[in-house]
Enzyme design. Structure first.
Site, mmCIF file in Angstrom:
data_model
loop_
_atom_site.group_PDB
_atom_site.id
_atom_site.type_symbol
_atom_site.label_atom_id
_atom_site.label_comp_id
_atom_site.label_asym_id
_atom_site.label_seq_id
_atom_site.Cartn_x
_atom_site.Cartn_y
_atom_site.Cartn_z
ATOM 1 N N ASP A 155 23.310 20.548 45.677
ATOM 2 C CA ASP A 155 24.581 21.294 45.766
ATOM 3 C C ASP A 155 25.304 21.300 44.415
ATOM 4 O O ASP A 155 25.871 22.314 44.006
ATOM 5 C CB ASP A 155 25.500 20.677 46.830
ATOM 6 C CG ASP A 155 25.089 21.071 48.245
ATOM 7 O OD1 ASP A 155 24.469 22.139 48.409
ATOM 8 O OD2 ASP A 155 25.388 20.310 49.186
ATOM 9 N N ARG A 215 44.675 17.977 50.783
ATOM 10 C CA ARG A 215 45.748 17.865 51.772
ATOM 11 C C ARG A 215 45.958 16.410 52.186
ATOM 12 O O ARG A 215 47.064 15.894 52.105
ATOM 13 C CB ARG A 215 45.382 18.715 52.995
ATOM 14 C CG ARG A 215 46.335 18.587 54.154
ATOM 15 C CD ARG A 215 45.855 19.409 55.319
ATOM 16 N NE ARG A 215 44.544 19.001 55.814
ATOM 17 C CZ ARG A 215 43.928 19.564 56.847
ATOM 18 N NH1 ARG A 215 44.495 20.567 57.493
ATOM 19 N NH2 ARG A 215 42.741 19.140 57.253
ATOM 20 N N ASN A 259 20.691 16.260 50.011
ATOM 21 C CA ASN A 259 20.347 17.483 50.765
ATOM 22 C C ASN A 259 18.929 17.955 50.489
ATOM 23 O O ASN A 259 18.535 19.016 50.963
ATOM 24 C CB ASN A 259 21.358 18.602 50.470
ATOM 25 C CG ASN A 259 21.110 19.252 49.138
ATOM 26 O OD1 ASN A 259 20.555 18.637 48.226
ATOM 27 N ND2 ASN A 259 21.513 20.495 49.000
ATOM 28 N N LYS A 271 23.173 14.231 56.014
ATOM 29 C CA LYS A 271 23.221 14.154 54.554
ATOM 30 C C LYS A 271 23.575 12.759 54.018
ATOM 31 O O LYS A 271 23.121 12.384 52.943
ATOM 32 C CB LYS A 271 24.222 15.169 53.997
ATOM 33 C CG LYS A 271 23.722 16.600 53.980
ATOM 34 C CD LYS A 271 24.761 17.495 53.331
ATOM 35 C CE LYS A 271 24.274 18.894 53.115
ATOM 36 N NZ LYS A 271 25.216 19.687 52.311
ATOM 37 N N SER A 273 19.972 28.240 60.475
ATOM 38 C CA SER A 273 19.793 28.067 59.035
ATOM 39 C C SER A 273 19.194 29.300 58.345
ATOM 40 O O SER A 273 18.274 29.939 58.854
ATOM 41 C CB SER A 273 18.881 26.877 58.777
ATOM 42 O OG SER A 273 18.626 26.782 57.391
ATOM 43 N N LEU A 274 19.703 29.585 57.146
ATOM 44 C CA LEU A 274 19.171 30.675 56.326
ATOM 45 C C LEU A 274 18.018 30.199 55.459
ATOM 46 O O LEU A 274 17.302 31.012 54.866
ATOM 47 C CB LEU A 274 20.261 31.184 55.376
ATOM 48 C CG LEU A 274 21.596 31.600 55.960
ATOM 49 C CD1 LEU A 274 22.509 32.073 54.845
ATOM 50 C CD2 LEU A 274 21.398 32.699 56.978
ATOM 51 N N GLY A 300 36.134 16.772 50.624
ATOM 52 C CA GLY A 300 35.053 16.603 51.594
ATOM 53 C C GLY A 300 33.704 16.600 50.884
ATOM 54 O O GLY A 300 33.623 16.373 49.666
ATOM 55 N N GLY A 301 32.649 16.879 51.651
ATOM 56 C CA GLY A 301 31.295 16.823 51.105
ATOM 57 C C GLY A 301 31.073 17.769 49.939
ATOM 58 O O GLY A 301 30.483 17.387 48.920
HETATM 59 P P1 NAP Z 1 34.357 18.977 54.858
HETATM 60 O O1 NAP Z 1 33.574 17.813 54.343
HETATM 61 O O2 NAP Z 1 34.711 19.059 56.291
HETATM 62 O O3 NAP Z 1 35.735 19.053 53.997
HETATM 63 C C1 NAP Z 1 36.718 20.022 54.289
HETATM 64 C C2 NAP Z 1 37.780 20.039 53.197
HETATM 65 O O4 NAP Z 1 38.657 21.132 53.466
HETATM 66 C C3 NAP Z 1 38.637 18.773 53.155
HETATM 67 O O5 NAP Z 1 39.033 18.537 51.838
HETATM 68 C C4 NAP Z 1 39.851 19.193 54.025
HETATM 69 O O6 NAP Z 1 41.025 18.512 53.680
HETATM 70 C C5 NAP Z 1 39.993 20.644 53.610
HETATM 71 N N1 NAP Z 1 40.691 21.444 54.622
HETATM 72 C C6 NAP Z 1 40.149 21.953 55.758
HETATM 73 N N2 NAP Z 1 41.082 22.665 56.422
HETATM 74 C C7 NAP Z 1 42.231 22.589 55.701
HETATM 75 C C8 NAP Z 1 43.531 23.110 55.859
HETATM 76 N N3 NAP Z 1 43.850 23.875 56.915
HETATM 77 N N4 NAP Z 1 44.461 22.848 54.921
HETATM 78 C C9 NAP Z 1 44.145 22.099 53.849
HETATM 79 N N5 NAP Z 1 42.920 21.552 53.615
HETATM 80 C C10 NAP Z 1 41.970 21.807 54.539
HETATM 81 O O7 NAP Z 1 33.613 20.347 54.527
HETATM 82 P P2 NAP Z 1 32.624 20.653 53.296
HETATM 83 O O8 NAP Z 1 31.227 20.431 53.732
HETATM 84 O O9 NAP Z 1 33.134 19.961 52.083
HETATM 85 O O10 NAP Z 1 32.794 22.252 53.178
HETATM 86 C C11 NAP Z 1 33.963 22.828 52.642
HETATM 87 C C12 NAP Z 1 33.720 24.332 52.436
HETATM 88 O O11 NAP Z 1 32.694 24.520 51.445
HETATM 89 C C13 NAP Z 1 33.228 25.055 53.692
HETATM 90 O O12 NAP Z 1 33.824 26.326 53.728
HETATM 91 C C14 NAP Z 1 31.723 25.204 53.473
HETATM 92 O O13 NAP Z 1 31.180 26.333 54.118
HETATM 93 C C15 NAP Z 1 31.681 25.381 51.976
HETATM 94 N N6 NAP Z 1 30.392 24.986 51.382
HETATM 95 C C16 NAP Z 1 29.754 25.898 50.639
HETATM 96 C C17 NAP Z 1 28.554 25.576 50.038
HETATM 97 C C18 NAP Z 1 27.858 26.600 49.201
HETATM 98 O O14 NAP Z 1 26.689 26.390 48.843
HETATM 99 N N7 NAP Z 1 28.530 27.686 48.839
HETATM 100 C C19 NAP Z 1 28.000 24.296 50.210
HETATM 101 C C20 NAP Z 1 28.701 23.370 50.981
HETATM 102 C C21 NAP Z 1 29.896 23.732 51.577
HETATM 103 P P3 NAP Z 1 41.461 17.125 54.414
HETATM 104 O O15 NAP Z 1 40.757 16.038 53.666
HETATM 105 O O16 NAP Z 1 42.915 17.116 54.258
HETATM 106 O O17 NAP Z 1 41.002 17.262 55.853
#
Ligand code: NAP
Length: 275
Positions: free
Chosen positions: A105, A152, A90, A69, A20-21, A130-131
């Site tokens: 978030d 997707r 969170n 979470k 963690s950062l 997703g989340g």
């Molecule tokens: P998650 O709950 O696992 O959701 C992943 C999402 O990505 C789902 O909608 C999934 O679609 C889609 N996905 C994954 N691979 C795919 C592919 N090959 N083709 C099409 N759709 C795809 O993950 P999450 O926690 O929401 O995180 C998502 C991203 O946001 C990550 O990169 C994470 O690092 C980033 N994030 C950033 C912050 C920030 O503060 N900047 C905070 C949280 C998360 P399906 O429903 O079809 O599987």
């Protein structure tokens, strides 16, 4: 930093948590403000006992990360209404044995997006269900923006759109959509596959502003292509930074030292990832 008999303890709870950062981010902020507070990692498997421990030890606040979470919600004394709609917490604020859950978030995402688009007036296409997409999309609704969801997996995308009372589109059919802003909340474009992008060029021509939640790499292919087409852009580190800023402000009741936190985050992101 001098730890003494009146130092207040904060931390991050997850499993695993060593990557963690957040300790670097929050300890730098506490120090910069001269606060007698320290922020430590808590690698937690047994959630209910950890919650009792926080109460018993007088911990002041806790960040919550994967895999807790959602699972934490039944163990709270109280939950912020937006976090309840999102269905994920969170951040914990612990006062007089009372634990209230928040989600920072969506606050971080709104702060980042507001630097490139006038949110209450905007139509925003959110990619993902997703989340991250859930927090971002509910946050946008809080600001009065019009939200569209594309994902997707149809069932997940439709379920989120139903919860938000907004339109859903399959991720493969977004080329002709028009919106003021686009947010990538899928993990497409993230390391180790930075060559991927969730948005076709034709779509980007109909968009004015683009935010990517992905922060590793900082400049994703999506952001590079959007810039080339003249869109305003903001990268995922801004959302990450501002969700931490919101936590600091909740715990301390004072303005966060944003530039110091930004510097910490950037120096750690070079060789690390995760919040
Ligand atoms: P998650 O709950 O696992 O959701 C992943 C999402 O990505 C789902 O909608 C999934 O679609 C889609 N996905 C994954 N691979 C795919 C592919 N090959 N083709 C099409 N759709 C795809 O993950 P999450 O926690 O929401 O995180 C998502 C991203 O946001 C990550 O990169 C994470 O690092 C980033 N994030 C950033 C912050 C920030 O503060 N900047 C905070 C949280 C998360 P399906 O429903 O079809 O599987």
């Amino acid at each position: 930093m001098q730890i003494n008999g009146t130092t207040k303890v904060y931390g991050i709870m997850g499993h695993p948590v060593a990557h963690s950062l957040s300790p670097a981010l929050h300890n730098a902020a506490f120090q910069a403000c001269g606060l007698n507070k320290v922020y430590v990692p808590f690698d937690v498997v047994d959630l209910p006992r950890a919650m009792d421990g926080f109460r018993a030890l007088g911990v002041g606040g806790v960040s919550v990360t994967i895999p807790h979470k959602q699972a934490i919600i039944p163990h709270l004394d109280d939950i912020d209404p937006v976090a309840e709609k999102i269905g994920a917490v969170n951040t914990l604020l612990i006062e007089d044995n009372h634990i209230r859950g928040y989600n920072s978030d969506w606050i971080g995402a709104n702060k980042a997006l507001e630097t490139i688009v006038d949110l209450p007036a905007a139509t925003v296409l959110v990619l993902g269900a997703g989340g991250a997409a859930r927090a971002i999309a509910f946050g946008l609704k809080e600001k009065g923006a019009t939200v569209m969801i594309a994902n997707r997996t149809v069932s997940k995308g439709e379920a989120l759109a139903r919860d938000l009372n907004c339109e859903y589109f399959p991720l493969s059919e977004i080329e002709d959509l028009e919106a003021d802003a686009l947010v990538n909340a899928t993990s497409i474009g993230m390391l180790p596959a930075p060559e991927a992008t969730p948005a076709p060029q034709a779509l980007l021509q109909n968009i004015k502003a683009v935010m990517d939640a992905v922060y590793a790499p900082m400049e994703t292919r999506l952001l590079a292509e959007a810039k080339q087409l003249g869109c305003k852009t903001v990268d995922g580190t801004q959302m990450l930074l501002f969700q931490g800023v919101a936590q600091f402000e909740l715990w301390t009741g004072r303005a966060a030292p944003v530039e110091i936190m930004r510097k910490q985050l950037f120096s750690h992101l070079k060789g690390n990832a995760g919040n």
